[in-house]
Scaffold this active site. Structure first.
Site, short mmCIF file in Angstrom:
data_model
loop_
_atom_site.label_atom_id
_atom_site.label_comp_id
_atom_site.label_asym_id
_atom_site.label_seq_id
_atom_site.Cartn_x
_atom_site.Cartn_y
_atom_site.Cartn_z
N HIS A 172 0.86 -1.19 0.00
CA HIS A 172 0.00 0.00 0.00
C HIS A 172 0.90 1.24 0.00
O HIS A 172 1.54 1.55 1.01
CB HIS A 172 -0.88 -0.06 1.26
N MET A 192 1.46 4.92 0.21
CA MET A 192 0.95 6.23 0.61
C MET A 192 2.05 7.24 0.34
O MET A 192 2.67 7.80 1.25
CB MET A 192 0.55 6.19 2.10
N GLY A 208 -2.07 7.08 7.50
CA GLY A 208 -0.89 7.64 8.17
C GLY A 208 -0.52 6.91 9.45
O GLY A 208 0.65 6.77 9.76
N PHE A 209 -1.52 6.44 10.17
CA PHE A 209 -1.25 5.83 11.47
C PHE A 209 -2.16 4.64 11.74
O PHE A 209 -3.31 4.63 11.28
CB PHE A 209 -1.45 6.87 12.59
N GLY A 210 -1.63 3.69 12.49
CA GLY A 210 -2.46 2.58 12.96
C GLY A 210 -3.25 3.01 14.18
O GLY A 210 -3.03 4.08 14.74
N GLY A 211 -4.19 2.19 14.58
CA GLY A 211 -4.90 2.39 15.83
C GLY A 211 -5.93 3.51 15.85
O GLY A 211 -6.32 3.97 16.93
N ASP A 248 -9.28 -0.75 4.89
CA ASP A 248 -8.04 -0.46 5.62
C ASP A 248 -8.29 0.61 6.67
O ASP A 248 -8.54 1.77 6.33
CB ASP A 248 -6.96 0.00 4.62
N GLY A 249 -8.21 0.19 7.94
CA GLY A 249 -8.29 1.14 9.05
C GLY A 249 -9.40 0.82 10.04
O GLY A 249 -10.56 0.74 9.66
N GLY A 250 -9.00 0.60 11.28
CA GLY A 250 -9.99 0.41 12.34
C GLY A 250 -10.78 -0.88 12.25
O GLY A 250 -11.87 -0.99 12.82
N GLY A 286 -4.28 -3.91 11.58
CA GLY A 286 -2.97 -3.78 12.22
C GLY A 286 -3.07 -4.05 13.70
O GLY A 286 -2.79 -5.15 14.18
N SER A 287 -3.56 -3.04 14.44
CA SER A 287 -3.59 -3.18 15.89
C SER A 287 -4.45 -4.34 16.36
O SER A 287 -4.10 -5.03 17.32
CB SER A 287 -4.04 -1.86 16.53
C1 DX5 Z 1 -3.17 3.42 7.80
C2 DX5 Z 1 -2.63 2.14 7.23
C3 DX5 Z 1 -3.28 0.93 7.78
C4 DX5 Z 1 -3.12 0.78 9.24
C5 DX5 Z 1 -4.27 0.01 9.80
O1 DX5 Z 1 -2.58 4.49 7.16
O2 DX5 Z 1 -2.80 2.13 5.82
O3 DX5 Z 1 -2.90 -0.26 7.10
O4 DX5 Z 1 -1.91 0.21 9.61
O5 DX5 Z 1 -4.09 -0.03 11.17
P1 DX5 Z 1 -5.27 -0.34 12.18
O6 DX5 Z 1 -5.81 -1.69 11.82
O7 DX5 Z 1 -4.56 -0.35 13.49
O8 DX5 Z 1 -6.30 0.74 12.02
ZN ZN Z 2 -2.60 0.19 4.55
#
Ligand code: DX5
Ligand code: ZN
Length: 232
Positions: free
Chosen positions: A70, A72, A146-149, A177-179, A199-200
């Site tokens: 992915h 970004m 940009g960020f996980g969690g 992707d995300g949350g 991710g998290s």
């Molecule tokens: C966000 C990333 C995601 C992220 C998902 O910019 O593209 O892949 O790591 O993380 P979670 O599952 O923790 O929201």
């Molecule tokens: Zn991603």
């Protein structure tokens, strides 16, 4: 890589131990994940920095299955060949990354890779309407990248439902992707998503020396999503 719409769990190594990517990839695959999701960030398109093609090439031998990269980053076109050479199976670029998305997709497929397009939460589906015959995957971002969690953005569920109708019979995956958690996974699975990045919610409670929780987390997300598909 054959196409199907079964639920696939793609842990994001953004939540893994950055000093141990090889072992982390082996651990999540041994614990039953389907794809490995690799988040590349440039500190420009998104306000965070991760790593580039050299790291992707280094972790590739530790992944038996699909490496889902992915990007970004902006600009993106100049780096596609490097990520292809690093062994990505799927390369996803953002529709917001530049003015020539069509050319970007041509470059990804020209490099022999599956082509993905990602949409930020504020981006409408009109941006992909004329590109659906050129993609293998559309990634609906359910957080700002940009960020996980971060917290799952509920308004994107309707986007997934409408995207699923637009795709029709085309062999195009819908990735979220995300949350993603066992609570949110059923909402997007019922709306038509088949690839769930987490991710998290996958890495919490585990480690390379104690990978059992990764498996429990993967199974919990998968079970919740599959139940929702069955009921839909
Ligand atoms: C966000 C990333 C995601 C992220 C998902 O910019 O593209 O892949 O790591 O993380 P979670 O599952 O923790 O929201
Ligand atoms: Zn991603």
């Amino acid at each position: 890589m054959s196409f199907d719409r079964r639920i696939k769990i793609a842990p994001s190594i953004l939540s893994a131990d950055f000093a141990n990517f090889g072992a982390e990839c082996q651990a999540i695959e041994a614990q039953g994940c389907d794809w490995v999701h690799v988040d590349v960030m440039d500190g420009h398109f998104v306000p965070n920095l991760t790593f580039g093609p050299a790291t992707c090439a280094a972790i590739r031998p530790h992944i038996k299955g699909v490496m889902d990269v992915h990007l970004m980053i902006s600009p993106v076109d100049a780096y596609i060949d490097a990520f292809a050479a690093a062994g990505a199976d799927v390369i996803t670029a953002h529709v917001e990354a530049g003015p020539h998305v069509h050319r970007t997709l041509q470059a990804i497929r020209g490099a022999g890779k599956k082509a993905g397009l990602a949409l930020n939460p504020g981006t409408g589906l009109d941006t992909v309407e004329y590109l659906l015959d050129m993609v293998d995957l559309v990634c609906v971002m359910t957080v700002n990248p940009g960020f996980g969690g971060q917290k799952f953005i509920e308004s994107q569920i309707d986007k997934v439902r409408r995207l699923r109708a637009m795709i029709g019979d085309r062999p195009v995956h819908i990735e979220i992707d995300g949350g993603v958690t066992p609570i949110t996974a059923p909402l997007v699975a019922a709306a038509g998503a088949d690839v769930l990045v987490a991710g998290s919610a996958v890495f919490k409670g585990g480690s390379v020396t104690n990978p059992g929780p990764y498996g429990e987390n993967i199974r919990a997300i998968r079970a919740a999503a599959e139940a929702a598909v069955k009921a839909a």
